[in-house]
Design a protein around this motif. Structure first.
Motif, PDB file in Angstrom:
ATOM      1  N   LEU A  70      37.348  12.549 163.562  1.00  0.00           N
ATOM      2  CA  LEU A  70      37.262  11.369 164.426  1.00  0.00           C
ATOM      3  C   LEU A  70      38.169  11.505 165.634  1.00  0.00           C
ATOM      4  O   LEU A  70      37.815  11.082 166.745  1.00  0.00           O
ATOM      5  CB  LEU A  70      37.593  10.101 163.631  1.00  0.00           C
ATOM      6  CG  LEU A  70      36.379   9.415 162.971  1.00  0.00           C
ATOM      7  CD1 LEU A  70      35.661  10.346 162.002  1.00  0.00           C
ATOM      8  CD2 LEU A  70      36.800   8.140 162.243  1.00  0.00           C
ATOM      9  N   SER A  71      39.331  12.114 165.464  1.00  0.00           N
ATOM     10  CA  SER A  71      40.230  12.332 166.599  1.00  0.00           C
ATOM     11  C   SER A  71      39.631  13.310 167.595  1.00  0.00           C
ATOM     12  O   SER A  71      39.831  13.180 168.809  1.00  0.00           O
ATOM     13  CB  SER A  71      41.586  12.857 166.110  1.00  0.00           C
ATOM     14  OG  SER A  71      42.225  11.927 165.275  1.00  0.00           O
ATOM     15  N   ALA A  72      38.912  14.302 167.090  1.00  0.00           N
ATOM     16  CA  ALA A  72      38.287  15.288 167.969  1.00  0.00           C
ATOM     17  C   ALA A  72      37.149  14.679 168.763  1.00  0.00           C
ATOM     18  O   ALA A  72      36.905  15.062 169.915  1.00  0.00           O
ATOM     19  CB  ALA A  72      37.781  16.464 167.146  1.00  0.00           C
ATOM     20  N   PHE A  73      36.449  13.724 168.169  1.00  0.00           N
ATOM     21  CA  PHE A  73      35.227  13.199 168.777  1.00  0.00           C
ATOM     22  C   PHE A  73      35.470  12.046 169.748  1.00  0.00           C
ATOM     23  O   PHE A  73      34.570  11.671 170.503  1.00  0.00           O
ATOM     24  CB  PHE A  73      34.257  12.723 167.700  1.00  0.00           C
ATOM     25  CG  PHE A  73      33.823  13.796 166.732  1.00  0.00           C
ATOM     26  CD1 PHE A  73      33.889  15.144 167.068  1.00  0.00           C
ATOM     27  CD2 PHE A  73      33.342  13.452 165.472  1.00  0.00           C
ATOM     28  CE1 PHE A  73      33.499  16.133 166.176  1.00  0.00           C
ATOM     29  CE2 PHE A  73      32.937  14.435 164.578  1.00  0.00           C
ATOM     30  CZ  PHE A  73      33.022  15.774 164.919  1.00  0.00           C
ATOM     31  N   MET A  74      36.677  11.446 169.717  1.00  0.00           N
ATOM     32  CA  MET A  74      36.937  10.270 170.558  1.00  0.00           C
ATOM     33  C   MET A  74      38.052  10.528 171.565  1.00  0.00           C
ATOM     34  O   MET A  74      39.010  11.251 171.280  1.00  0.00           O
ATOM     35  CB  MET A  74      37.314   9.067 169.677  1.00  0.00           C
ATOM     36  CG  MET A  74      36.186   8.569 168.796  1.00  0.00           C
ATOM     37  SD  MET A  74      36.594   7.003 167.961  1.00  0.00           S
ATOM     38  CE  MET A  74      37.863   7.559 166.811  1.00  0.00           C
ATOM     39  N   ARG A  75      37.917   9.891 172.731  1.00  0.00           N
ATOM     40  CA  ARG A  75      39.000   9.888 173.707  1.00  0.00           C
ATOM     41  C   ARG A  75      40.053   8.854 173.289  1.00  0.00           C
ATOM     42  O   ARG A  75      39.780   7.993 172.449  1.00  0.00           O
ATOM     43  CB  ARG A  75      38.445   9.566 175.087  1.00  0.00           C
ATOM     44  CG  ARG A  75      37.517  10.654 175.624  1.00  0.00           C
ATOM     45  CD  ARG A  75      37.025  10.339 177.019  1.00  0.00           C
ATOM     46  NE  ARG A  75      36.182  11.409 177.537  1.00  0.00           N
ATOM     47  CZ  ARG A  75      35.644  11.404 178.753  1.00  0.00           C
ATOM     48  NH1 ARG A  75      35.836  10.355 179.562  1.00  0.00           N
ATOM     49  NH2 ARG A  75      34.908  12.411 179.158  1.00  0.00           N
ATOM     50  N   GLY A  98      47.311   6.126 163.596  1.00  0.00           N
ATOM     51  CA  GLY A  98      48.438   6.975 163.973  1.00  0.00           C
ATOM     52  C   GLY A  98      48.075   8.001 165.027  1.00  0.00           C
ATOM     53  O   GLY A  98      48.950   8.508 165.727  1.00  0.00           O
ATOM     54  N   ARG A  99      46.802   8.309 165.135  1.00  0.00           N
ATOM     55  CA  ARG A  99      46.332   9.202 166.197  1.00  0.00           C
ATOM     56  C   ARG A  99      45.984   8.427 167.466  1.00  0.00           C
ATOM     57  O   ARG A  99      45.492   9.012 168.432  1.00  0.00           O
ATOM     58  CB  ARG A  99      45.103   9.974 165.711  1.00  0.00           C
ATOM     59  CG  ARG A  99      45.395  11.030 164.643  1.00  0.00           C
ATOM     60  CD  ARG A  99      46.189  12.189 165.220  1.00  0.00           C
ATOM     61  NE  ARG A  99      46.247  13.309 164.306  1.00  0.00           N
ATOM     62  CZ  ARG A  99      45.424  14.351 164.327  1.00  0.00           C
ATOM     63  NH1 ARG A  99      44.456  14.407 165.214  1.00  0.00           N
ATOM     64  NH2 ARG A  99      45.576  15.334 163.475  1.00  0.00           N
ATOM     65  N   GLY A 100      46.180   7.111 167.453  1.00  0.00           N
ATOM     66  CA  GLY A 100      45.972   6.318 168.655  1.00  0.00           C
ATOM     67  C   GLY A 100      44.614   5.670 168.782  1.00  0.00           C
ATOM     68  O   GLY A 100      44.261   5.161 169.857  1.00  0.00           O
ATOM     69  N   HIS A 101      43.835   5.641 167.697  1.00  0.00           N
ATOM     70  CA  HIS A 101      42.487   5.075 167.760  1.00  0.00           C
ATOM     71  C   HIS A 101      42.399   3.792 166.953  1.00  0.00           C
ATOM     72  O   HIS A 101      42.685   3.775 165.755  1.00  0.00           O
ATOM     73  CB  HIS A 101      41.455   6.076 167.242  1.00  0.00           C
ATOM     74  CG  HIS A 101      41.364   7.313 168.067  1.00  0.00           C
ATOM     75  ND1 HIS A 101      40.750   7.339 169.300  1.00  0.00           N
ATOM     76  CD2 HIS A 101      41.833   8.562 167.844  1.00  0.00           C
ATOM     77  CE1 HIS A 101      40.833   8.563 169.796  1.00  0.00           C
ATOM     78  NE2 HIS A 101      41.486   9.315 168.932  1.00  0.00           N
ATOM     79  N   LYS A 102      41.973   2.731 167.598  1.00  0.00           N
ATOM     80  CA  LYS A 102      41.806   1.451 166.932  1.00  0.00           C
ATOM     81  C   LYS A 102      40.572   1.488 166.039  1.00  0.00           C
ATOM     82  O   LYS A 102      39.578   2.135 166.356  1.00  0.00           O
ATOM     83  CB  LYS A 102      41.665   0.329 167.964  1.00  0.00           C
ATOM     84  CG  LYS A 102      41.703  -1.087 167.391  1.00  0.00           C
ATOM     85  CD  LYS A 102      41.685  -2.104 168.522  1.00  0.00           C
ATOM     86  CE  LYS A 102      41.738  -3.535 167.981  1.00  0.00           C
ATOM     87  NZ  LYS A 102      42.994  -3.817 167.265  1.00  0.00           N
ATOM     88  N   ILE A 103      40.647   0.778 164.921  1.00  0.00           N
ATOM     89  CA  ILE A 103      39.495   0.604 164.036  1.00  0.00           C
ATOM     90  C   ILE A 103      38.985  -0.818 164.194  1.00  0.00           C
ATOM     91  O   ILE A 103      39.744  -1.781 164.071  1.00  0.00           O
ATOM     92  CB  ILE A 103      39.868   0.884 162.566  1.00  0.00           C
ATOM     93  CG1 ILE A 103      40.275   2.347 162.388  1.00  0.00           C
ATOM     94  CG2 ILE A 103      38.705   0.534 161.638  1.00  0.00           C
ATOM     95  CD1 ILE A 103      40.840   2.664 161.025  1.00  0.00           C
ATOM     96  N   LEU A 104      37.707  -0.947 164.471  1.00  0.00           N
ATOM     97  CA  LEU A 104      37.066  -2.249 164.647  1.00  0.00           C
ATOM     98  C   LEU A 104      36.156  -2.503 163.446  1.00  0.00           C
ATOM     99  O   LEU A 104      35.209  -1.745 163.223  1.00  0.00           O
ATOM    100  CB  LEU A 104      36.249  -2.272 165.936  1.00  0.00           C
ATOM    101  CG  LEU A 104      37.011  -1.934 167.225  1.00  0.00           C
ATOM    102  CD1 LEU A 104      36.025  -1.732 168.379  1.00  0.00           C
ATOM    103  CD2 LEU A 104      38.008  -3.019 167.557  1.00  0.00           C
ATOM    104  N   THR A 105      36.448  -3.530 162.668  1.00  0.00           N
ATOM    105  CA  THR A 105      35.589  -3.822 161.519  1.00  0.00           C
ATOM    106  C   THR A 105      34.442  -4.723 161.952  1.00  0.00           C
ATOM    107  O   THR A 105      34.569  -5.526 162.877  1.00  0.00           O
ATOM    108  CB  THR A 105      36.381  -4.497 160.391  1.00  0.00           C
ATOM    109  OG1 THR A 105      36.956  -5.705 160.858  1.00  0.00           O
ATOM    110  CG2 THR A 105      37.481  -3.573 159.885  1.00  0.00           C
ATOM    111  N   CYS A 106      33.326  -4.564 161.260  1.00  0.00           N
ATOM    112  CA  CYS A 106      32.140  -5.342 161.618  1.00  0.00           C
ATOM    113  C   CYS A 106      31.483  -5.900 160.365  1.00  0.00           C
ATOM    114  O   CYS A 106      31.861  -5.558 159.237  1.00  0.00           O
ATOM    115  CB  CYS A 106      31.144  -4.485 162.402  1.00  0.00           C
ATOM    116  SG  CYS A 106      30.259  -3.272 161.412  1.00  0.00           S
ATOM    117  N   ALA A 107      30.494  -6.752 160.563  1.00  0.00           N
ATOM    118  CA  ALA A 107      29.800  -7.384 159.449  1.00  0.00           C
ATOM    119  C   ALA A 107      29.179  -6.327 158.536  1.00  0.00           C
ATOM    120  O   ALA A 107      28.648  -5.318 158.994  1.00  0.00           O
ATOM    121  CB  ALA A 107      28.720  -8.326 159.975  1.00  0.00           C
TER     122      ALA A 107
END
Length: 343
Positions: A70-75, A98-107
């Motif tokens: 996921l870190s490799a695939f996202m800016r 910790g790698r700087g990427h927010k997690i957004l939960t959804c329905a």
């Protein structure tokens, strides 16, 4: 000794895997997954997936596979969407954050993300003042032991295309999902729909290891650099190659997973005969009964399992997990004990 239903990785490896490891133990090979065993395993997995252009990378475990990929695939300003129960959101100690990427939960429904939920999250993140959704993370099977149907996966693929998202599938229990009763998804189906997914070995007969399959060519460049950067590259990478070859050369991987599901079916049968309520109905190797505290305590004297949730009415949910190593005798012992609880 208590009959073990705590998880599906508490034992060692299947004897077929151990035999192959012992047979090759004294061989000298190059390192870092570039040995002949690893290359053969990668090619075999591509063939099984029907994706000859895919890249296959052997990872040490699920969390490292998730975080590194996921870190490799996202800016840095991009975020992952997942169900509230998603593993990256609940059981990885903030590793992705910790790698700087927010997690957004959804329905989600029964642990499964819905297209409407994905669209709602994307609609709420449209400018440069908020993170940009870039990746949809799902698990097959889910944390609640449920399984996406082919129609559901196709609907998620469509919404990913609509919203410009990468579809990533956590396959820690993929074997159990694909061999579960009523599952209409094949390995080739999954590979045709996901941009990236992995085949879990840790929870299905291997000592450790996940085979990460990057189907989308746009995500493949430099990935070995990212594995090394993330501390996930094994000097003794041939170990994973040998184990995955042993698991897939004769499709034993699916036989082991099917056995785990059959053992779980025995347990579900005991619950049904005893009138035990399900916290979540499943067809995979995770079983979630609802018990009173006294019933949980009584079972804990004879069986090892996990306390799952405290319920509003004072009862509890626990989790039983079966594996390739679960014996019919132990499964029947637990089924009989569950059947007898309400007598």
């Amino acid at each position: 000794m208590k009959a073990f239903f705590m998880n599906d990785y508490g034992e060692g490896a299947h004897p077929i895997v151990m035999q192959r490891l012992m047979e090759t133990n004294m061989e000298h090979t190059c390192g870092y997954g570039l040995d002949a065993y690893s290359l053969r395993a990668q090619k075999l997995i591509c063939e099984k997936c029907g994706q000859p252009q895919a890249q296959v990378h052997m990872m040490t475990g699920g969390t490292s596979a998730n975080v590194i990929a996921l870190s490799a695939f996202m800016r840095p300003y991009e975020a992952a969407i997942c169900a509230p129960t998603g593993h990256i959101n609940t059981h990885e100690t903030g590793a992705l954050e910790g790698r700087g990427h927010k997690i957004l939960t959804c329905a989600a429904s029964e642990g499964k993300v819905t297209p409407e939920g994905v669209r709602a999250v994307c609609a709420a993140h449209t400018d440069e003042h908020v993170v940009r959704p870039r990746l949809l993370y799902i698990s097959q099977a889910t944390e609640l032991g449920t399984v996406y149907t082919l129609a559901e996966l196709k609907a998620l693929r469509a919404v990913c295309d609509e919203c410009g998202l990468i579809l990533f599938v956590d396959g820690a229990r993929l074997g159990s999902a694909l061999t579960s009763r009523g599952c209409d998804v094949t390995l080739k189906d999954l590979a045709s729909l996901a941009d990236c997914f992995y085949i879990g070995g840790t929870k299905n007969g291997l000592l450790f290891g996940e085979a990460l399959v990057i189907v989308n060519p746009a995500l493949q460049d430099g990935f070995r650099h990212m594995i090394k950067h993330g501390g996930g590259m094994m000097a003794k990478g041939r170990l994973c190659g040998v184990m995955f070859l042993a698991a897939f050369e004769h499709d034993d991987y699916f036989a082991w997973a099917r056995h785990a599901n059959e053992m779980a079916d025995i347990i579900r049968g005991g619950m049904e005969r005893g009138g035990i309520e399900f916290y979540q109905k499943t067809q995979t190797n995770q079983v979630f009964p609802v018990l009173t505290c006294a019933q949980e305590e009584a079972l804990a004297a004879q069986f090892a399992f996990e306390h799952w949730a405290d319920l509003p009415d004072g009862r509890v949910s626990v989790r039983f997990v079966t594996s390739w190593a679960t014996t019919p005798q132990d499964a029947k012992l637990l089924a009989d004990a569950l059947e007898a609880l309400n007598r």
